[in-house]
Design an enzyme around this catalytic site. Structure first.
Site, PDB file in Angstrom:
ATOM      1  N   ARG A 128       0.851  -1.205   0.000  1.00  7.29           N
ATOM      2  CA  ARG A 128       0.000   0.000   0.000  1.00  7.29           C
ATOM      3  C   ARG A 128       0.887   1.257   0.000  1.00  7.29           C
ATOM      4  NH1 ARG A 128      -2.134  -3.704  -0.376  1.00  7.29           N
ATOM      5  NH2 ARG A 128      -1.871  -2.901  -2.462  1.00  7.29           N
TER       6      ARG A 128
ATOM      7  N   HIS B  94      -8.189   7.147  10.326  1.00  7.68           N
ATOM      8  CA  HIS B  94      -7.807   5.730  10.301  1.00  7.68           C
ATOM      9  C   HIS B  94      -6.297   5.509  10.181  1.00  7.68           C
ATOM     10  CE1 HIS B  94     -12.184   4.801   8.883  1.00  7.68           C
ATOM     11  NE2 HIS B  94     -12.104   5.070  10.160  1.00  7.68           N
TER      12      HIS B  94
ATOM     13  N   GLY C 142     -16.661  10.959  -1.683  1.00  5.73           N
ATOM     14  CA  GLY C 142     -16.117   9.629  -1.969  1.00  5.73           C
ATOM     15  C   GLY C 142     -16.063   8.675  -0.802  1.00  5.73           C
ATOM     16  N   THR C 143     -17.140   8.628  -0.033  1.00  7.75           N
ATOM     17  CA  THR C 143     -17.195   7.627   1.038  1.00  7.75           C
ATOM     18  C   THR C 143     -18.572   6.995   1.059  1.00  7.75           C
ATOM     19  OG1 THR C 143     -17.171   7.244   3.434  1.00  7.75           O
ATOM     20  CG2 THR C 143     -17.572   9.516   2.730  1.00  7.75           C
TER      21      THR C 143
HETATM   22  N1  APR Z   1     -14.899   9.963  -6.982  1.00 10.23           N
HETATM   23  C1  APR Z   1     -15.694  10.017  -5.881  1.00 10.23           C
HETATM   24  N2  APR Z   1     -16.171   8.930  -5.265  1.00 10.23           N
HETATM   25  C2  APR Z   1     -15.850   7.733  -5.796  1.00 10.23           C
HETATM   26  C3  APR Z   1     -15.037   7.590  -6.943  1.00 10.23           C
HETATM   27  C4  APR Z   1     -14.553   8.781  -7.545  1.00 10.23           C
HETATM   28  N3  APR Z   1     -13.779   8.750  -8.620  1.00 10.23           N
HETATM   29  N4  APR Z   1     -14.907   6.255  -7.191  1.00 10.23           N
HETATM   30  C5  APR Z   1     -15.590   5.604  -6.244  1.00 10.23           C
HETATM   31  N5  APR Z   1     -16.184   6.481  -5.402  1.00 10.23           N
HETATM   32  C6  APR Z   1     -17.020   6.250  -4.228  1.00 10.23           C
HETATM   33  C7  APR Z   1     -17.834   4.970  -4.230  1.00 10.23           C
HETATM   34  O1  APR Z   1     -19.053   5.166  -4.949  1.00 10.23           O
HETATM   35  C8  APR Z   1     -18.081   4.749  -2.746  1.00 10.23           C
HETATM   36  O2  APR Z   1     -19.250   5.403  -2.291  1.00 10.23           O
HETATM   37  O3  APR Z   1     -16.170   6.134  -3.117  1.00 10.23           O
HETATM   38  C9  APR Z   1     -16.855   5.424  -2.098  1.00 10.23           C
HETATM   39  C10 APR Z   1     -15.868   4.462  -1.503  1.00 10.23           C
HETATM   40  O4  APR Z   1     -16.463   3.784  -0.445  1.00 10.23           O
HETATM   41  P1  APR Z   1     -15.648   2.698   0.398  1.00 10.23           P
HETATM   42  O5  APR Z   1     -14.918   1.812  -0.544  1.00 10.23           O
HETATM   43  O6  APR Z   1     -16.601   2.077   1.348  1.00 10.23           O
HETATM   44  O7  APR Z   1     -14.546   3.571   1.155  1.00 10.23           O
HETATM   45  P2  APR Z   1     -14.663   4.410   2.510  1.00 10.23           P
HETATM   46  O8  APR Z   1     -16.043   4.940   2.691  1.00 10.23           O
HETATM   47  O9  APR Z   1     -13.532   5.369   2.502  1.00 10.23           O
HETATM   48  O10 APR Z   1     -14.388   3.277   3.578  1.00 10.23           O
HETATM   49  C11 APR Z   1     -14.262   3.637   4.919  1.00 10.23           C
HETATM   50  O11 APR Z   1     -13.537   1.430   5.518  1.00 10.23           O
HETATM   51  O12 APR Z   1     -12.199  -0.396   5.010  1.00 10.23           O
HETATM   52  C12 APR Z   1     -12.350   0.714   5.818  1.00 10.23           C
HETATM   53  O13 APR Z   1     -10.705   1.885   6.999  1.00 10.23           O
HETATM   54  C13 APR Z   1     -11.197   1.668   5.711  1.00 10.23           C
HETATM   55  O14 APR Z   1     -11.183   4.071   5.675  1.00 10.23           O
HETATM   56  C14 APR Z   1     -11.837   2.931   5.160  1.00 10.23           C
HETATM   57  C15 APR Z   1     -13.253   2.805   5.641  1.00 10.23           C
END
Ligand code: APR
Length: 227
Positions: free
Chosen positions: A56, A104, A170-171
């Site tokens: 990573r 995190h 983006g979460t």
């Molecule tokens: N721009 C914006 N958003 C995007 C893009 C993009 N180019 N590509 C994907 N996404 C969105 C997806 O639609 C989704 O809603 O980003 C989001 C990613 O979600 P997750 O994969 O669940 O990531 P996150 O919310 O950061 O996860 C939270 O989970 O595994 C743990 O600790 C880890 O910090 C992480 C936490």
């Protein structure tokens, strides 16, 4: 100066080439997260966990901030900006943002496995078995694993409570306590959620939804806010 608080997740760095967590069948870079991102995994096979995070770290070192990171840094010209990120990369900092809280952890840091206050900046991509802290214990990645406390949340909550504008980018808002931060946004604050996917069942009914990738939605919104 108006206060803008930005909450970011993996989607923020997707266009820099770093994978999100939940867009790929529950696997993260071909691993089940519970095999690499839990205290159990660390006790079972620390070498595997170190190698996983070495990979990573290499990816992060090779990645560059994207248009969305750069746009957020520009907001500081006009606003008091705090970024609260779930991401372990340093792309917000490298884009020029100066107030970044990592909920995190940070992949480019190591910490003692006996004393969590001993945190070290790494000067290259590799952590090895046998690398120890000043108290002689094995160094672990400075990451909050599933099942561990999130100490930075205490610092993040009052920052969200003071916001005039809240932007979530983006979460999937599926991991707590980070996801619960949106509930601390004041009712009068302007609120935006930028993500290409529709979010269902989350407490963001008073957010303006911008259904775009970060690289498009963030620069547009920043331009609008700076005008
Ligand atoms: N721009 C914006 N958003 C995007 C893009 C993009 N180019 N590509 C994907 N996404 C969105 C997806 O639609 C989704 O809603 O980003 C989001 C990613 O979600 P997750 O994969 O669940 O990531 P996150 O919310 O950061 O996860 C939270 O989970 O595994 C743990 O600790 C880890 O910090 C992480 C936490």
């Amino acid at each position: 100066m108006k206060r803008i608080v930005i909450l970011t997740g993996a989607g923020m760095s997707a266009e820099s080439g770093l994978k999100t967590f939940r867009d790929s069948d529950g696997l993260w870079e071909n691993h089940n997260v519970y095999d690499v991102a839990t205290p159990d995994a660390w006790h079972r096979d620390p070498a595997l966990v170190l190698n996983f995070y070495n990979d990573r770290r290499k990816q992060v070192l090779e990645a560059k901030p994207n248009k969305a990171h750069l746009a957020l840094a520009k907001l500081e010209e006009k606003y008091d900006v705090n970024i609260i990120t779930q991401n372990i990369d340093d792309l917000h900092e490298r884009a020029g943002s100066t107030h970044v809280i990592h909920l995190h952890g940070e992949v480019n840091k190591a910490r003692s496995s006996v004393d969590p206050t001993l945190v070290y900046e790494l000067d290259n991509w590799e952590m090895k078995m046998g690398d120890t802290c000043e108290k002689g214990s094995q160094l672990r990645p400075h990451i909050v694993w599933f099942g561990e406390a999130v100490p930075m949340i205490e610092k993040a909550i009052p920052i969200v409570e003071m916001a005039d504008v809240v932007i979530v980018i983006g979460t999937s808002l599926s991991v707590y306590p980070a996801a619960g931060l949106v509930n601390y946004a004041p009712p009068f604050a302007e609120k935006y959620y930028i993500d290409p996917k529709e979010l269902e069942g989350k407490n963001i009914y008073d957010f303006k939804i911008i259904k775009e990738k970060a690289g498009v939605g963030v620069p547009d919104l920043v331009e609008q806010l700076i005008k």
